[in-house]
Design a protein around this motif. Structure first.
Motif, PDB file in Angstrom:
ATOM      1  N   LEU A  35       0.787  -1.163  -0.025  1.00 30.91           N
ATOM      2  CA  LEU A  35       0.159  -0.035   0.044  1.00 30.91           C
ATOM      3  C   LEU A  35       0.775   1.351   0.007  1.00 30.91           C
ATOM      4  N   GLN A  36       2.062   1.134   0.667  1.00 32.19           N
ATOM      5  CA  GLN A  36       2.973   2.148   0.730  1.00 32.19           C
ATOM      6  C   GLN A  36       3.319   2.539  -0.812  1.00 32.19           C
ATOM      7  N   GLU A  38       1.982   1.975  -3.434  1.00 35.73           N
ATOM      8  CA  GLU A  38       1.017   2.409  -4.279  1.00 35.73           C
ATOM      9  C   GLU A  38       0.612   3.880  -4.114  1.00 35.73           C
ATOM     10  N   LEU A  39       0.842   4.256  -2.693  1.00 35.41           N
ATOM     11  CA  LEU A  39       0.627   5.560  -2.247  1.00 35.41           C
ATOM     12  C   LEU A  39       1.687   6.540  -2.918  1.00 35.41           C
ATOM     13  N   GLN A  40       2.908   5.960  -3.070  1.00 34.30           N
ATOM     14  CA  GLN A  40       4.154   6.527  -3.536  1.00 34.30           C
ATOM     15  C   GLN A  40       3.697   7.043  -5.120  1.00 34.30           C
ATOM     16  N   LEU A  41       3.064   6.239  -5.659  1.00 35.18           N
ATOM     17  CA  LEU A  41       2.709   6.233  -7.021  1.00 35.18           C
ATOM     18  C   LEU A  41       1.716   7.416  -7.557  1.00 35.18           C
ATOM     19  N   LEU A  42       0.788   7.753  -6.554  1.00 35.04           N
ATOM     20  CA  LEU A  42      -0.227   8.850  -6.764  1.00 35.04           C
ATOM     21  C   LEU A  42       0.415  10.020  -7.069  1.00 35.04           C
ATOM     22  N   PRO A  43      -0.197  10.719  -8.088  1.00 39.82           N
ATOM     23  CA  PRO A  43       0.011  12.026  -8.483  1.00 39.82           C
ATOM     24  C   PRO A  43      -0.577  12.909  -7.559  1.00 39.82           C
ATOM     25  N   GLU A 125       4.441  13.365   4.699  1.00 39.81           N
ATOM     26  CA  GLU A 125       4.355  12.834   6.029  1.00 39.81           C
ATOM     27  C   GLU A 125       3.780  11.556   6.106  1.00 39.81           C
ATOM     28  N   LEU A 126       2.802  11.242   5.358  1.00 42.14           N
ATOM     29  CA  LEU A 126       1.904  10.019   5.564  1.00 42.14           C
ATOM     30  C   LEU A 126       2.941   8.721   5.257  1.00 42.14           C
ATOM     31  N   LEU A 127       3.795   8.946   3.986  1.00 43.75           N
ATOM     32  CA  LEU A 127       4.837   8.171   3.812  1.00 43.75           C
ATOM     33  C   LEU A 127       5.783   7.866   4.805  1.00 43.75           C
ATOM     34  N   ASN A 128       6.271   8.792   5.227  1.00 38.28           N
ATOM     35  CA  ASN A 128       7.376   8.860   6.563  1.00 38.28           C
ATOM     36  C   ASN A 128       6.912   8.081   7.601  1.00 38.28           C
ATOM     37  N   LEU A 160      -6.333  -1.185   6.901  1.00 41.26           N
ATOM     38  CA  LEU A 160      -7.755  -0.872   6.404  1.00 41.26           C
ATOM     39  C   LEU A 160      -8.224   0.578   6.824  1.00 41.26           C
ATOM     40  N   HIS A 161      -7.608   1.281   7.766  1.00 38.89           N
ATOM     41  CA  HIS A 161      -8.108   2.671   7.853  1.00 38.89           C
ATOM     42  C   HIS A 161      -7.499   3.395   6.760  1.00 38.89           C
ATOM     43  N   ILE A 162      -6.328   3.276   6.157  1.00 40.08           N
ATOM     44  CA  ILE A 162      -5.850   3.912   4.817  1.00 40.08           C
ATOM     45  C   ILE A 162      -6.978   3.659   3.653  1.00 40.08           C
ATOM     46  N   GLN A 163      -7.108   2.415   3.483  1.00 36.74           N
ATOM     47  CA  GLN A 163      -8.228   1.815   2.330  1.00 36.74           C
ATOM     48  C   GLN A 163      -9.424   2.518   2.691  1.00 36.74           C
TER      49      GLN A 163
END
Length: 172
Positions: A35-36, A38-43, A125-128, A160-163
């Motif tokens: 998931l991390q 996938e988040l990194q790839l979001l524009p 911040e989230l990714l960190n 689950l919270h992120i999703q």
């Protein structure tokens, strides 16, 4: 069926169901690292929110939640709540593979989310926070609603919270 057998079945059935749900919840794997990635790839400049919070506020909220699992939540529900409804909710979410909660509810006692923070900064911040959580080897703080969780359970809770919150975010 005699009365004794009926009463025994009536008393033990809820415990058997709860034990089964617990087994299903524990058996599920929630790939937070995937998931991390996938988040990194979001524009971040092309994301929009369909909820009452902006994309940045959602990302800040998720980062807060992960940070507090390491450092401690500002406020907690009662121990009674954590050991009953909170614990049951976590087990049900983990077993179902999805979470459902009010998506504009702040973490109790958390600082207000800052509307002027850019999506890019909030995502960083989230990714960190995800990276710090994954690398964390210290003791974890009790969740404000679910109570004491081990690292694998927190993986589930965070995933689950992120999703759940990502349901409000789309590409614009």
């Amino acid at each position: 069926m005699n009365r004794r057998h009926f009463i025994k079945t009536a008393v033990l059935t809820p415990f058997a169901i709860l034990a089964g749900v617990n087994v299903v919840a524990a058996a599920r794997h929630y790939p937070l690292q995937q998931l991390q990635r996938e988040l990194q790839l979001l524009p971040t400049d092309k994301l929009s929110s369909q909820g009452s919070w902006s994309v940045s506020e959602i990302l800040q909220h998720l980062a807060q939640s992960i940070r507090y699992s390491r450092l401690g939540y500002p406020q907690a529900k009662s121990a009674l709540f954590q050991h009953t409804a909170g614990s049951a909710a976590f087990i049900a979410f983990a077993a179902a593979g999805q979470m459902s909660h009010p998506l504009d509810a702040p973490i109790p006692g958390a600082p207000r989310l800052i509307q002027t923070v850019s999506n890019e900064v909030a995502m960083a911040e989230l990714l960190n926070e995800i990276e710090q959580f994954i690398a964390w080897h210290g003791e974890l703080a009790p969740h404000f609603a679910y109570g004491q969780l081990n690292k694998e359970q927190y993986y589930s809770a965070h995933y689950l919270h992120i999703q759940n919150h990502l349901q409000q975010i789309s590409l614009s």
